[in-house]
Design an enzyme around this catalytic site. Structure first.
Site, short mmCIF file in Angstrom:
data_model
loop_
_atom_site.label_atom_id
_atom_site.label_comp_id
_atom_site.label_asym_id
_atom_site.label_seq_id
_atom_site.Cartn_x
_atom_site.Cartn_y
_atom_site.Cartn_z
N GLU A 240 54.46 -12.84 12.10
CA GLU A 240 53.12 -12.88 12.69
C GLU A 240 52.22 -11.90 11.93
OE1 GLU A 240 52.80 -12.50 16.97
OE2 GLU A 240 50.68 -11.99 16.84
N ARG A 318 51.60 -6.41 26.67
CA ARG A 318 52.33 -7.51 27.30
C ARG A 318 53.51 -7.00 28.14
NH1 ARG A 318 52.37 -13.12 27.37
NH2 ARG A 318 50.85 -13.53 25.72
N PHE A 352 57.39 -10.80 22.93
CA PHE A 352 56.31 -9.86 22.61
C PHE A 352 56.15 -8.76 23.66
CE2 PHE A 352 51.72 -9.07 21.44
CZ PHE A 352 51.84 -9.05 20.07
N GLU A 721 58.20 -19.09 24.03
CA GLU A 721 58.81 -17.80 24.38
C GLU A 721 59.51 -17.75 25.73
OE1 GLU A 721 54.94 -16.03 23.42
OE2 GLU A 721 56.05 -14.47 22.41
N1 LUZ Z 1 50.76 -12.05 19.56
C1 LUZ Z 1 49.59 -11.49 19.84
C2 LUZ Z 1 51.58 -12.49 20.51
O1 LUZ Z 1 48.89 -11.08 18.93
N2 LUZ Z 1 49.19 -11.42 21.12
C3 LUZ Z 1 49.95 -11.84 22.14
O2 LUZ Z 1 49.56 -11.74 23.29
C4 LUZ Z 1 51.20 -12.40 21.84
N3 LUZ Z 1 52.02 -12.80 22.80
C5 LUZ Z 1 53.19 -13.30 22.47
C6 LUZ Z 1 53.56 -13.38 21.15
N4 LUZ Z 1 52.77 -13.00 20.19
MO1 MOS Z 2 55.20 -14.31 18.49
S1 MOS Z 2 56.37 -12.91 19.29
O1 MOS Z 2 54.71 -15.45 19.48
O2 MOS Z 2 54.82 -14.18 16.94
#
Ligand code: LUZ
Ligand code: MOS
Length: 765
Positions: A240, A318, A352, A721
């Site tokens: 990510e 989160r 997350f 998730e």
């Molecule tokens: N990424 C993010 C995430 O930038 N914000 C989020 O709330 C999130 N939630 C789950 C996985 N990735």
């Molecule tokens: Mo994610 S933990 O939805 O990149």
């Protein structure tokens, strides 16, 4: 007139994962499969051998003279900013005068071939004056080393509520990190293009993030960086944010040397240099009345963020959002600290921060239950949320399926019988014990950062009736491309065979949020729906005016045929499109979607951050060998709130994969750093993930099909998730088996519950 070559029935057929045939026939292209261009340079990264220190001297003159080495880059060679931090600008691409974690990139070697790069790597000499190393978040907190400001979510008044509690329990929990172990390691391929620009092929969940980071490092505007993504061999959150560094390095070399370049990390480099799931150390205090209603809950989370913020501040948030899981608790105070340690910056990982928060409340409930001599499920069911309940962050629960999933699991899987059987088994067997646990899940869908919840799509209908679809969604094995194909096929009323999903490309679809937060299909699917509907409107208007000569008639295209007032016409998709094209009508459209309703005010930590929630309950049973400490997960049965699933196979795959990955996190996967901050579990020989033999023998997932209105794409709820967190039940199932053998066991709420910990818990070692 009917175009027989297209199999119309396919639109109604069970549609699986459109990407799968390519995988099993070796036709799918990953970054390392891109054919090498003339003059391709191979990159290797020289990384810090120590976790914290001052760089006194670095000597790479000899290394640079290696036959085949073109140039070695240090931070001074960066034309733009030496900065890759997304949320907070606290992370250099290449270390300058200091290193902050073992594995931190210092130099980039660009060579004609891999052997030369490898040879040069061993000739580099670096002298680093060591500084104190911190690996423990509580130690970092005590020294006020924080990555971002601490956060507090509050509802009611815990202070006065605790005085009204009959029972109060306090404790401490630990959850460890988790290595993403995507099959495809981090990597990128880049080449220079005209106008001082660069094109990057990246294995990233966030093409725009890569574009923004590369532009920043090169010191150019974003329109000079094009990022293209075919698919990833897995991401799980690890790409990510953390795909950007390698892409920026590759772009840097391509841009400076005006040659194509690629950087593919070896497995051990990837494990050493990249961050993992954030470990947490947490304190809890839970208070109940005489009827086991939870009146008050306090939790303090110490997040191990690593050496730079990366996504940790958002992950921290989160954790707070999910700190009460599926329960309604009227008085909650939850505090979270993002602690700076000398580990690789920890990052997004499926869930997350949510799983870390949920583990703590489940441990607190289990702790209370064990102390009271009752079943944890009694407290769990009693305190489950209902419509109208207010979450600690202010959102009022609507369309809750928490109780319906739980109750369905209890009856469908006959939990009472399982309990009795386990009791009988344990009474009969002295050295093999069984345990079980129920794990409810409530996961909020949307990026917690409201601003990120938008997406776009670009649709072209070509003059032969074929369709090209581009969105901001990145396919990483989760099946999002399949869902996009389905959305377009369904909206146009045509066969899925007509639709091609294009690569994800920043020139075609700009300003994308990463494919993350379980929201990719929702956001991009709705943007795609918007684009298809615009084209449909033009088609319908043409049919009404030019074919039916009646603007009041009812038009429908289904199974590739045009219907006017419910009557089939001679027009099918293909000849309709030909006509429209000849009339010079626009057959392309750009769609946009921004989630309505959601908002959040960080100043008061209240709002309505989630479009909706996904619910479920799993029952997990385990058997422990009480002589050796090893165990097996016998069964996982889940009732999962899928809404109205548009792709049963894809959603089921996500559930099964998520459950096994969650079990892995809770049981066998153990990230180990030594006190010097060096990763000891640095290869597949020392880091064990579940294989096919550790998949529970009896794994069933049943969808609770609900038709309630929600903001999911075609009411098919997000699935990426939420299922991972069913795996948390494995911890408690195993722990319960240990307690069946040794009711006085000192086994802690310390995950993962490895066979070593089980053995020590069995005998209070
Ligand atoms: N990424 C993010 C995430 O930038 N914000 C989020 O709330 C999130 N939630 C789950 C996985 N990735
Ligand atoms: Mo994610 S933990 O939805 O990149």
């Amino acid at each position: 007139m009917i175009d027989d070559k297209v199999n119309i029935k396919k639109t109604e057929m069970q549609f699986g994962n459109a990407d799968a045939p390519g995988h099993v026939t070796c036709k799918s292209i990953y970054v390392d499969d891109i054919p090498a261009m003339e003059g391709l340079l191979y990159l290797r990264v020289f990384d810090s051998p120590v976790a914290h220190g001052k760089i006194k001297n670095i000597d790479y003159a000899e290394a640079e003279k290696t036959d085949g080495v073109v140039k070695i880059f240090c931070y001074k060679d960066i034309p733009g900013e030496n900065q890759i931090g997304g949320i907070i600008a606290d992370e250099p691409l290449l270390a300058g005068n200091e290193v902050h974690f073992c594995g931190q990139p210092i130099l980039i070697i660009a060579a004609e071939n891999e052997d030369a790069a490898e040879e040069a790597l061993h000739k580099i000499k670096v002298e680093i004056e060591p500084l104190p190393v911190i690996t423990d978040p509580r130690v970092a907190f005590a020294q006020n080393k924080l990555l971002s400001p601490s956060r507090k979510f509050k509802i009611g008044d815990t202070l006065s509520a605790f005085t009204k509690c009959k029972y109060v329990f306090e404790g401490k929990t630990e959850t460890n990190g988790q290595e993403h172990l995507y099959l495809e390691t981090q990597g990128a391929y880049a080449y220079p293009t005209e106008h001082d620009s660069v094109k990057i092929f990246s294995s990233t969940q966030g093409p725009t993030q890569v574009q923004r980071t590369a532009a920043r490092v090169l010191g150019v505007s974003m329109n000079k960086v094009e990022v293209d993504v075919s698919r990833l061999g897995g991401g799980f959150g690890g790409k990510e944010d953390q795909a950007s560094a390698w892409a920026a390095m590759t772009a840097l070399v391509a841009y400076i040397l005006k040659r194509p370049a690629k950087c593919i990390l070896h497995r051990m480099e990837d494990m050493r240099m990249t961050g993992k799931r954030n470990p947490y150390s947490s304190d809890h205090k839970i208070g109940l009345d005489e009827n086991y209603n939870i009146l008050a809950y306090e939790a303090t989370f110490y997040q191990n963020g690593g050496a730079a913020a990366d996504l940790s501040p958002a992950i921290l948030e989160r954790t707070l959002f999910h700190c009460t899981n599926s329960y309604f608790i009227p008085n909650v105070t939850a505090t979270a600290h993002s602690c700076k340690t000398n580990l690789p910056p920890n990052t997004a990982f499926r869930g997350f921060g949510g799983p870390q928060g949920m583990f703590v409340i489940e441990a607190a409930i289990d702790h209370a239950a064990k102390s009271l001599g009752i079943d944890a499920s009694l407290i769990q069911r009693k305190n489950m949320m209902d419509d109208g309940n207010e979450m600690p962050y202010g959102q009022i629960i609507k369309n809750s399926e928490a109780k319906s999933c739980w109750d369905e699991a209890i009856s469908k899987y006959d939990i009472e019988t399982i309990k009795k059987e386990i009791k009988a088994f344990n009474a009969k067997n002295d050295f093999i014990k069984k345990g079980m646990a129920l794990m409810p899940v409530c996961f909020g869908i949307s990026f917690t950062n409201t601003m990120m919840n938008h997406a776009r799509a670009l649709v072209h209908v070509y003059s032969d009736g074929s369709v090209g679809v581009s969105t901001g969604a990145v396919e990483m094995g989760q099946g999002v491309n399949s869902k996009m194909i389905q959305v377009a096929a369904k909206t146009f009323g045509i066969s899925t065979d007509r639709i091609k999903l294009e690569t994800t490309n920043t020139t075609r679809v700009a300003n994308t949020s990463p494919s993350a937060a379980s929201s990719t299909a929702d956001l991009n699917g709705k943007a795609l729906l918007h684009a298809c509907n615009q084209i449909n409107e033009r088609l319908h208007s043409f049919i009404k005016t030019e074919i039916a000569s009646n603007t009041e008639c009812m038009v429908e295209i289904k199974d590739e045929r045009v219907y006017i007032n419910d009557e089939a016409t001679v027009y099918n998709w293909k000849n309709l499109i030909q006509q429209i094209f000849m009339k010079r009508i626009n057959l392309s459209a750009k769609g946009h979607y921004a989630t309505p309703v959601i908002h959040f005010d960080k100043a008061i930590e209240k709002g309505h951050p989630f479009a909706y929630h996904v619910y479920g309950t799993a029952v997990i049973a385990a058997t422990v060998d009480c002589i050796r400490g090893i165990y097996e997960i016998d069964a996982v049965h889940a009732i999962h709130d899928a809404g109205t699933s548009i792709n049963h196979l894809v959603d089921l795959g996500q559930c099964e994969g998520g459950i096994v990955q969650g079990i892995g996190w809770m049981t066998m996967e153990e990230v180990v750093y030594n006190e010097e901050g060096k990763l000891l579990s640095n290869a597949l020989s020392t880091y064990k993930i579940p294989d096919i033999y550790s998949v529970p023998k009896d794994l069933t997932v049943q969808f609770l099909n609900t038709d309630k209105n929600n903001l999911a794409i075609l009411k098919s709820k997000a699935v990426g998730e939420p299922p991972l967190m069913y795996g948390i039940g494995a911890f408690f199932a195993i722990r319960n088996a240990v307690l069946a053998f040794n009711p006085g066991s000192n086994i802690k709420y310390n995950a993962p519950i490895t066979p070593e910990k089980v053995l020590m818990g069995l005998y209070n070692m």
